[in-house]
Design an enzyme around this catalytic site. Structure first.
Site, PDB file in Angstrom:
ATOM      1  N   TYR A 174      57.164  23.327  -5.618  1.00 50.85           N
ATOM      2  CA  TYR A 174      57.668  24.580  -5.041  1.00 50.85           C
ATOM      3  C   TYR A 174      56.581  25.260  -4.219  1.00 50.85           C
ATOM      4  O   TYR A 174      56.827  25.690  -3.075  1.00 50.85           O
ATOM      5  CB  TYR A 174      58.146  25.514  -6.147  1.00 50.85           C
ATOM      6  N   GLY A 221      67.647  26.944  21.164  1.00 53.90           N
ATOM      7  CA  GLY A 221      68.251  27.227  22.465  1.00 53.90           C
ATOM      8  C   GLY A 221      68.982  28.557  22.491  1.00 53.90           C
ATOM      9  O   GLY A 221      68.890  29.309  23.471  1.00 53.90           O
ATOM     10  N   SER A 248      73.815  35.554  -2.269  1.00 51.99           N
ATOM     11  CA  SER A 248      73.278  36.225  -3.452  1.00 51.99           C
ATOM     12  C   SER A 248      71.843  36.656  -3.196  1.00 51.99           C
ATOM     13  O   SER A 248      71.227  36.267  -2.199  1.00 51.99           O
ATOM     14  CB  SER A 248      73.334  35.301  -4.677  1.00 51.99           C
ATOM     15  N   GLY A 249      71.314  37.455  -4.140  1.00 52.46           N
ATOM     16  CA  GLY A 249      69.898  37.783  -4.145  1.00 52.46           C
ATOM     17  C   GLY A 249      69.384  38.437  -2.882  1.00 52.46           C
ATOM     18  O   GLY A 249      70.044  39.288  -2.271  1.00 52.46           O
ATOM     19  N   GLY A 265      71.494  31.467   2.980  1.00 52.51           N
ATOM     20  CA  GLY A 265      71.522  31.837   1.562  1.00 52.51           C
ATOM     21  C   GLY A 265      71.926  33.277   1.355  1.00 52.51           C
ATOM     22  O   GLY A 265      71.375  33.968   0.492  1.00 52.51           O
TER      23      GLY A 265
END
Length: 311
Positions: free
Chosen positions: A181, A141, A30-31, A27
């Site tokens: 969430y 691994g 962004s952010g 991810g």
């Protein structure tokens, strides 16, 4: 450096030299993920950025290059809501790299209406926990080949409200997007601590950003076309949230601070851990339930078909 955080405020300027390290940040388009990737690249790491959307990933790559000329970067597609994408990403990474120093499990979705992943999991549980569980297992691994390697899993203060019901693990009955969430973020913590017990040669940490202004809070509103909720979220972020540059510090601290105690959970040092600079914070009691963690691990293996691949 003596381990203490009570006498100083740690910032990204204190990140040790990362030259020679290969890191993956999920991810990273962004952010918090973008800030994390940028600061690791600034410190000299070779950063593999993952993004579900190629165009957004390319923009993030360009943004980092503009801020950090000469940054060593590699952009790769990864959709954590699709286990075939996770497998393809891990296989591609193993073809390109002999080992891995750091995996930052950052990507996530927040408070979405009920939806399912490609593989049929509830979206928040499937993306935030299942996707990262499978990814870490497939990259284990590469991580075990590097002494001092780390995994940082990003949780949330919402984990304090999380509850795992194995008869309703994916919240299909009486779905509550906020509860789902919170449950996924508790699962992140249980996973991070259990990973440390099962793979002690790799340091496993967890971190949370407090209440930070990112696009995560408004993503569900944008996807569902709820303009009022999107504007409300933006206003709340502007008034009450800390800047994401500060919010990313616990992640960066967990990723780079030397001699960090095993199993540490890093969050902001301010009241209720909503804002502030990195410090070790207490995890919810449920996160330390080893029986619960083992059960979640076993169920996750069954759901994904992935086990720690250490060779």
């Amino acid at each position: 450096m003596e381990w203490t955080m009570s006498t100083m405020r740690w910032t990204a300027a204190a990140i040790p030299d990362q030259r020679g390290r290969v890191v993956v940040v999920t991810g990273a388009n962004s952010g918090l993920g973008l800030v994390t990737a940028r600061e690791l690249a600034r410190a000299g790491a070779h950063v593999v950025l993952t993004a579900r959307n190629p165009q957004r990933g390319a923009r993030a790559l360009d943004e980092i290059k503009n801020v950090v000329p000469g940054a060593s970067l590699d952009l790769r597609g990864l959709d954590l809501a699709d286990l075939s994408s996770v497998r393809q990403f891990a296989e591609g990474l193993a073809q390109r790299y002999d080992s891995l120093d750091l995996l930052v499990n950052n990507a996530g979705v927040m408070r979405f209406p009920y939806r399912k992943t490609v593989d049929g999991f509830e979206l928040q549980f499937g993306t935030n926990h299942i996707g990262h569980f499978a990814l870490t297992g497939r990259l284990a691994g590469l991580l075990t080949k590097r002494p001092g390697s780390r995994v940082v899993t990003v949780s949330s203060i919402a984990a304090q409200r999380g509850r795992l019901d194995f008869d309703n693990l994916e919240s299909e009955r009486e779905y509550d997007k906020k509860a789902a969430y919170a449950n996924s973020k508790l699962a992140n913590l249980l996973f991070a601590f259990e990973l440390g017990r099962r793979l002690p040669q790799v340091a496993s940490y967890a971190a949370h950003p407090g209440f930070s202004a990112t696009n995560l809070q408004g993503a569900a509103a944008r996807h569902t076309g709820n303009r009022l909720m999107e504007l409300t979220t933006a206003l709340i972020n502007r008034i009450g949230a800390q800047d994401m540059e500060i919010g990313a510090l616990p992640i960066l601290y967990a990723a780079t601070y030397p001699d960090l105690p095993a199993g540490s959970y890093i969050g902001p040092d301010g009241p209720r851990e909503f804002s502030g600079y990195p410090t070790i914070v207490p995890a919810p009691r449920a996160a330390h339930d080893e029986d619960l963690a083992r059960r979640l691990w076993n169920v996750s293996e069954t759901l994904t078909g992935v086990r720690l691949q250490t060779t």
